[in-house]
Design a protein around this motif. Structure first.
Motif, PDB file in Angstrom:
ATOM      1  N   LEU A 447      -8.029  -3.085  -2.480  1.00 33.64           N
ATOM      2  CA  LEU A 447      -7.632  -4.470  -1.416  1.00 33.64           C
ATOM      3  C   LEU A 447      -6.846  -3.861  -0.157  1.00 33.64           C
ATOM      4  CD1 LEU A 447      -6.809  -7.017  -4.074  1.00 33.64           C
ATOM      5  CD2 LEU A 447      -8.733  -7.190  -2.349  1.00 33.64           C
ATOM      6  N   SER A 448      -5.997  -2.693  -0.335  1.00 37.07           N
ATOM      7  CA  SER A 448      -5.370  -2.262   0.530  1.00 37.07           C
ATOM      8  C   SER A 448      -6.021  -1.439   1.541  1.00 37.07           C
ATOM      9  CB  SER A 448      -4.212  -1.404  -0.069  1.00 37.07           C
ATOM     10  OG  SER A 448      -4.624  -0.150  -0.475  1.00 37.07           O
ATOM     11  N   ASN A 449      -7.172  -1.051   1.495  1.00 35.67           N
ATOM     12  CA  ASN A 449      -7.899  -0.526   2.597  1.00 35.67           C
ATOM     13  C   ASN A 449      -8.096  -1.345   3.877  1.00 35.67           C
ATOM     14  OD1 ASN A 449      -9.941   0.935   3.881  1.00 35.67           O
ATOM     15  ND2 ASN A 449     -10.999   1.575   2.252  1.00 35.67           N
ATOM     16  N   LEU A 455      -8.804  -7.815   5.810  1.00 38.37           N
ATOM     17  CA  LEU A 455      -7.848  -7.212   6.826  1.00 38.37           C
ATOM     18  C   LEU A 455      -8.163  -6.833   8.033  1.00 38.37           C
ATOM     19  CD1 LEU A 455      -6.223  -4.886   4.184  1.00 38.37           C
ATOM     20  CD2 LEU A 455      -5.339  -6.984   4.899  1.00 38.37           C
ATOM     21  N   ARG A 456      -9.618  -6.668   8.278  1.00 37.42           N
ATOM     22  CA  ARG A 456      -9.931  -6.328   9.809  1.00 37.42           C
ATOM     23  C   ARG A 456     -10.188  -7.371  10.544  1.00 37.42           C
ATOM     24  NH1 ARG A 456     -12.455  -1.631  11.022  1.00 37.42           N
ATOM     25  NH2 ARG A 456     -13.621  -2.962  12.430  1.00 37.42           N
ATOM     26  N   ILE A 470       2.045  -5.675   7.750  1.00 42.02           N
ATOM     27  CA  ILE A 470       2.023  -4.050   7.511  1.00 42.02           C
ATOM     28  C   ILE A 470       3.512  -3.676   7.223  1.00 42.02           C
ATOM     29  CG2 ILE A 470       1.666  -1.789   8.149  1.00 42.02           C
ATOM     30  CD1 ILE A 470      -0.893  -3.366   7.115  1.00 42.02           C
ATOM     31  N   ILE A 471       4.293  -4.107   8.161  1.00 45.55           N
ATOM     32  CA  ILE A 471       5.728  -3.725   8.083  1.00 45.55           C
ATOM     33  C   ILE A 471       6.283  -4.356   6.859  1.00 45.55           C
ATOM     34  CG2 ILE A 471       8.021  -3.884   9.281  1.00 45.55           C
ATOM     35  CD1 ILE A 471       6.656  -3.850  11.922  1.00 45.55           C
ATOM     36  N   VAL A 472       5.836  -5.692   6.624  1.00 53.89           N
ATOM     37  CA  VAL A 472       6.484  -6.199   5.364  1.00 53.89           C
ATOM     38  C   VAL A 472       6.253  -5.607   3.893  1.00 53.89           C
ATOM     39  CG1 VAL A 472       6.246  -8.588   3.966  1.00 53.89           C
ATOM     40  CG2 VAL A 472       6.778  -8.478   6.687  1.00 53.89           C
ATOM     41  N   GLY A 473       4.901  -5.228   4.195  1.00 54.58           N
ATOM     42  CA  GLY A 473       4.539  -4.415   3.039  1.00 54.58           C
ATOM     43  C   GLY A 473       5.138  -3.206   2.871  1.00 54.58           C
ATOM     44  N   ALA A 490       3.681  -5.156  -4.569  1.00 55.56           N
ATOM     45  CA  ALA A 490       4.249  -5.721  -3.657  1.00 55.56           C
ATOM     46  C   ALA A 490       3.844  -5.498  -2.128  1.00 55.56           C
ATOM     47  CB  ALA A 490       5.583  -5.128  -3.700  1.00 55.56           C
ATOM     48  N   ARG A 491       3.214  -4.256  -2.040  1.00 52.64           N
ATOM     49  CA  ARG A 491       2.870  -3.827  -0.651  1.00 52.64           C
ATOM     50  C   ARG A 491       1.429  -4.434  -0.538  1.00 52.64           C
ATOM     51  NH1 ARG A 491      -0.709   0.207   0.923  1.00 52.64           N
ATOM     52  NH2 ARG A 491      -0.348   1.406  -1.189  1.00 52.64           N
TER      53      ARG A 491
END
Length: 683
Positions: A447-449, A455-456, A470-473, A490-491
């Motif tokens: 999922l993080s890809n 995400l795209r 992304i920064i929050v991750g 969390a990420r």
């Protein structure tokens, strides 16, 4: 209370199912060879007891004797006591009612009372009841109830009514009242007393069962010769074979083996249950995970029974261990490996050499899956397990001085077992993930890809939100590592927490690349509705893209019930009537886990620090701690189990990451001044 009771019942049902299923597997595997012998036949070989067994006839006699020695158990029914007291109340109420009939003389009142009270009271009681004064009557009522309650609360059995009446007389004897009044109280108490000790079948049967279980079985030792080769089979010997279920003609269940299987399974299940209860309480509370654990263990053992016909060293026990490690917990996987390896040793004729090989190979599989990051890693794990199996089998063969060629041939099955375990794990894992709604680390990494479709889409349609996520991750991952939470979860949860903004990206500040803000033209209430709706929109998108439940929790909970203070203050400006604050709060729920709470704090911290002008390390750290303090004061962290010590670690992690990211940014003066003002006030 009902909910807890139902959960306990379901756990007990699951435990019973697991016990019965595992017992059936073990029992089916350990049934001994049977013989077609009659009295007078000559034994063609030594007939031995294949395993330690139990003389079921002698054992049953001892168990029955133990059960018969258990006395019946009774339970005190307080409702019957209350009924008896109520009867006394009714009697005295009737007395007062009759006494109020002034048009009757004493004998008439006594006769009326006799008709009214359907009790076998003495004539003296009726006469005394209408003669005594009201004060004495009230005192007698109180005393009679108290004595009756005292006697009945001590427990009255059906065969001890007379003894209870004697206790009543004894109690009245110690009361300072005229004898005729005492007699009246005794008479009324006698009429109301009942036995209130009810036979408790369940408790009696439970104690009987405990007594039966405590009986030491009459045992027959493993490998004990039952009939020597060349001897004529006697009636006694044939009866012994029949008792042990070693006769072909005997179709009945072998109770001794079944008892042994049940006992061993009970011990193994007890070890597993204790390990889960004391060392992994979260699993104990999760019925779904318990069901999954039982399914994996049973399925692995079923496959093992089928494969043992090829070779005992081919058993793919590591497959079950790897699945448990990935889907549930590595520690539980090691405990389960021990349970499964012992069960395999029993099923293979109590040859625990195979248990050692299976267990150590399974442990190697657990170690290989602790840091698994993609499915191809499972293929590598199969090779490692195969090598461990090869070395173990080779070492055991050499220790036993087995021929080298035989040892090499057996060791090759160990390599194949490792590869087979890997194949079974890779093939089964996606189905179990989907069926049980479990998000593994492999699924999270997928999922993080960034090439994930959602995400795209977020990166293209809402680039500001994507960058923010992304920064929050990164913040959430660092903070989760600091407090021992799940950094990967969390990420990934942070990456998806704001996907609801895809519905209306330009209504959110990070996606506005011009000075034109659509909220300037909207009513504050409508603006608040649009902003808060990104949570509901996010959940709809998450369901559309089939995101797992653990990720949907981040979407639903990352704002908790936070107040949109900017729009709320805007709505209150220039009016005396305050708007409904609930209309300016997110619906929640508040964060239920540490990971979601960390993302909530990271979300707020990133947005606030991004708005600062000329940020310094000290200003960033102070602002972060103020934000955390505000969330704590607002009750947003109440349900997340984060401690103050952990919040301090989170603040430190945020400060380190944000200090390295942000430089000069456009500042939101009102918000910053408000936070800085709070800091100065608290200084």
């Amino acid at each position: 209370m009902t909910l807890l009771y139902n959960k306990l019942i379901r756990k007990m049902a699951l435990g019973l199912f697991f016990f019965l299923a595992l017992t059936a597997l073990v029992y089916a595997s350990i049934l001994p060879q049977k013989y077609d012998l009659k009295v007078g036949d000559v034994a063609q070989e030594d007939i031995r007891a294949r395993k330690d067994a139990i003389n079921t006839v002698a054992t049953r006699k001892l168990q029955q004797a133990a059960a018969d020695s258990v006395s019946k158990k009774y339970i005190l029914d307080h409702n019957i006591t209350r009924e008896s007291k109520d009867e006394i109340t009714q009697i005295f109420d009737s007395i007062r009612q009759v006494r109020s009939r002034d048009y009757l003389d004493e004998q008439g009142k006594a006769n009326a009372l006799k008709r009214m009270i359907d009790k076998n009271l003495s004539e003296e009681t009726y006469v005394q009841a209408v003669k005594m004064d009201n004060s004495s009557l009230r005192e007698l009522e109180t005393i009679t109830k108290a004595i009756l309650e005292k006697v009945m609360e001590g427990g009255v059995k059906e065969d001890s009514i007379d003894r209870a009446k004697a206790y009543i007389i004894e109690e009245f004897r110690n009361i300072k009242l005229p004898q005729e009044v005492k007699n009246m109280g005794e008479d009324i108490a006698f009429s109301a007393i009942k036995y209130n000790m009810v036979y408790d079948r369940e408790a009696t049967e439970k104690e009987q069962q405990e007594a039966m279980n405590a009986v030491e079985p009459v045992k027959i030792a493993r490998n004990q010769i039952l009939i020597e080769k060349g001897t004529t089979v006697t009636a006694e010997q044939r009866e012994l074979l029949k008792e042990l279920g070693l006769l072909v003609q005997d179709r009945r269940v072998n109770l001794s083996l079944l008892a042994g299987a049940m006992l061993m399974v009970a011990i193994l299940e007890g070890i597993l249950a204790v390990a889960i209860y004391f060392f992994h309480r979260g699993l104990y509370e999760n019925e779904l995970y318990l069901s999954l654990l039982a399914l994996i263990i049973l399925s692995t053992l079923v496959i093992s029974i089928g494969i043992k016909a090829i070779s005992n060293f081919l058993i793919p026990l590591a497959a079950g261990s790897m699945l448990i490690s990935i889907l549930i917990n590595p520690f539980i996987a090691i405990i389960s490996s021990f349970i499964m390896s012992i069960a395999v040793g029993i099923m293979l004729g109590n040859d625990f050499i195979f248990s050692v090989v299976a267990f150590l190979g399974a442990v190697a599989g657990v170690f290989c899956t602790v840091k698994v990051s993609q499915r191809v890693d499972l293929t590598k794990s199969g090779g490692i397990i195969g090598l461990v199996n090869f070395a173990l089998i080779m070492g055991i063969g050499l220790l036993n001085n087995n021929p080298l060629w035989t040892t090499l041939r057996q060791s090759s099955w160990g390599i194949i077992s490792g590869i087979l375990s890997s194949v079974l794990t890779i093939g089964t894992l996606p189905f179990l993930e989907s069926a049980f709604g479990i998000t593994t680390s492999i699924k999270l990494l997928e999922l993080s890809n960034p090439n994930q479709a959602l995400l795209r889409k977020l990166m293209i349609d809402a680039p500001g939100t994507y960058h923010h996520s992304i920064i929050v991750g990164n913040l959430a991952e660092a903070a989760a590592e600091a407090v021992g939470a799940d950094p990967l979860l969390a990420r990934v949860g942070a990456n998806y927490h704001d996907i609801g903004k895809l519905k209306r990206p330009y209504f959110f500040i990070e996606n506005q690349f011009t000075s034109d803000n659509p909220h300037d033209k909207l009513n504050p209430t409508l603006s608040a509705l649009i902003i808060t709706s990104h949570v509901k929109d996010g959940l709809e998108i998450a369901r559309e893209y089939r995101l797992p439940a653990s990720i949907r929790d981040f979407i639903a909970q990352h704002h908790g019930t936070t107040l949109l203070s900017f729009f709320y203050n805007k709505a209150t400006t220039g009016t005396d009537k305050k708007p409904d604050e609930a209309s300016f709060r997110y619906e929640g729920p508040k964060p239920q886990t540490r990971e979601v709470a960390i993302v909530m704090l990271a979300d707020s911290a990133e947005a606030a620090v991004r708005s600062m002008s000329s940020p310094t390390s000290g200003k960033i750290d102070g602002l972060i701690r103020q934000i955390i303090k505000d969330k704590l004061a607002d009750g947003q962290l109440d349900e997340s189990d984060l401690t103050l010590k952990e919040l301090d670690k989170i603040a430190g992690a945020f400060s380190r990451v944000l200090t390295g990211i942000f430089h000069t940014r456009i500042e939101y003066p009102d918000r910053l001044k408000e936070l800085e003002g709070k800091q100065a006030k608290n200084a």
